[in-house]
Design a protein around this motif. Sequence first.
Motif, short mmCIF file in Angstrom:
data_model
loop_
_atom_site.label_atom_id
_atom_site.label_comp_id
_atom_site.label_asym_id
_atom_site.label_seq_id
_atom_site.Cartn_x
_atom_site.Cartn_y
_atom_site.Cartn_z
N LYS A 137 0.63 -1.12 0.06
CA LYS A 137 0.10 0.03 -0.12
C LYS A 137 0.91 1.28 -0.01
CE LYS A 137 -4.36 -1.59 2.07
NZ LYS A 137 -5.31 -0.86 1.10
N ARG B 105 0.35 1.84 10.63
CA ARG B 105 -0.07 1.54 9.29
C ARG B 105 -0.34 0.16 9.08
NH1 ARG B 105 -0.32 5.76 5.76
NH2 ARG B 105 1.01 7.29 6.26
N ALA C 250 -3.63 -0.65 11.34
CA ALA C 250 -4.80 -0.02 10.63
C ALA C 250 -5.52 -0.90 9.59
CB ALA C 250 -4.47 1.17 9.71
N LEU C 251 -4.70 -1.94 9.04
CA LEU C 251 -5.22 -2.92 8.10
C LEU C 251 -6.23 -3.61 9.03
CD1 LEU C 251 -2.17 -4.39 6.62
CD2 LEU C 251 -3.60 -2.65 5.52
N ASP D 299 -7.67 -2.41 11.90
CA ASP D 299 -8.86 -1.55 12.43
C ASP D 299 -9.71 -1.08 11.35
OD1 ASP D 299 -7.20 -1.85 14.65
OD2 ASP D 299 -6.39 0.14 14.52
N ASP D 300 -9.32 -0.93 10.03
CA ASP D 300 -10.39 -0.57 9.09
C ASP D 300 -11.49 -1.71 8.88
OD1 ASP D 300 -8.96 1.69 8.93
OD2 ASP D 300 -7.95 1.21 7.07
N LEU D 301 -10.96 -3.00 9.21
CA LEU D 301 -11.79 -4.01 8.92
C LEU D 301 -12.85 -4.33 10.22
CD1 LEU D 301 -9.72 -6.52 6.75
CD2 LEU D 301 -11.50 -4.90 6.10
#
Length: 426
Positions: free
Chosen positions: A153, A212, A215-216, A218-220
């Motif tokens: 990413k 970061r 966050a992979l 957390d975002d899910l």
Amino acid sequence: MPERPRARARVALALACLLPGLLTGCRPGPVGTERQVSAPVAAAIRIAGTPATSTAGGRPEPGASAPATVSARPAGRAPGVPGTLAQDGCLLPAPEVEKAPPPPFPLSGRLGLWVAEVDPTTLAVRRAVGTNADSVFPLASTYKQAVLWAVLKEFDAGRLSPTERFDVTRQNQSLGDYPYDGTSVRELSSRMIQFSDNTATDILHRRVGLQRVQALADDLGLCRTRLILPTRDWWVAQAGLSQTFNGTGRWAAARGADRERLAALIDRDAQAYRSDYLQRKLDEYFERRHRPEDDLAALNVSTPYEFATLLTHEYLRPGLSARALAWQQDVLARGYGRTPIDAALKGRVAAFGGKGGNGWRLLTYTGYVRTDDGRHVVYAFMQHGADQTYTMPNTRRAFAWITAGIRRVLGPAPAPLRTARSGSPD
């Protein structure tokens, strides 16, 4: 005859070395000063100690329930719909599915398994089997798949080049073998997956940023998944060498900005020690006072269902450019698992990606398979508290269970469709 404790400790803490016969660079880590682990461990127990409703996981096990932030599944939830979140933003527990077949060969300790065929367009679960799918386990080195996704990413965002090069320093050297000075990002990513190189992992993890990677998850909405700490940080924490980890009872339950702040402080503590000193102290810890609860407090953790959910997105909807996808597929195919799965499916594996991890009485294998007829399967196997301190010899037994689950999922669907709570294997 049993191994001497120190020899056993040095072999067993290869929390990264997944390929049988490729255990170079997988020497265990250390533990340090005598310390009371009660503060961080008590927090882990508070999170994991209360029995939880375990849908695909079946009978809950000690130390395996969800944190208080995870809501119970509301009535009427559509099973298998990806991204179904509770009001607090956390992914709901695994849908009720058929119990996983029992392991073909005995496996000790707490066990978890989630195997699911997923729709490549919607990511919905078509059919799955599970055992303790909502129980929390240490991830060990299988978490390195998430580091790779974060690297890709950053590459697509223009903030990282595959030709950027790094030297090995006192601050970034982790345990085990390590890359030559001047190794590129591209080569570090390959070493991380193929050889489970801890130093390569930590260099990349810090380069993209601790948060970061976290966050992979957390975002899910994966509220029981912690991915934020590089490998050296786990061992410094268990060795008792991190004043931050020793001095707070909030770490295991921390979320958001609080977890990010504490992780940065633990990471700073971890960079203060030479790797040989850390190794010696960690050996002392595993020989004298290791407790399974410490693994849940210090290591990155997840549940079989949550980590398989992350892998479903990473492999089937990663949001990457064509160049990044080619990089991803090349690297992840180097992880261990294709050979035993392809043998069990009689040569039907068209694409594979995976990773595993092992450590003191723990073993993990997770990944993705595409069959030659276009079916997509994700799997997550987790073992914690095994009778064996060195768990790599359990690999054959682990894949016998994984492949039994894959065959069940890909086999004829039961009629009529009926789900049942699945429990722990006998």
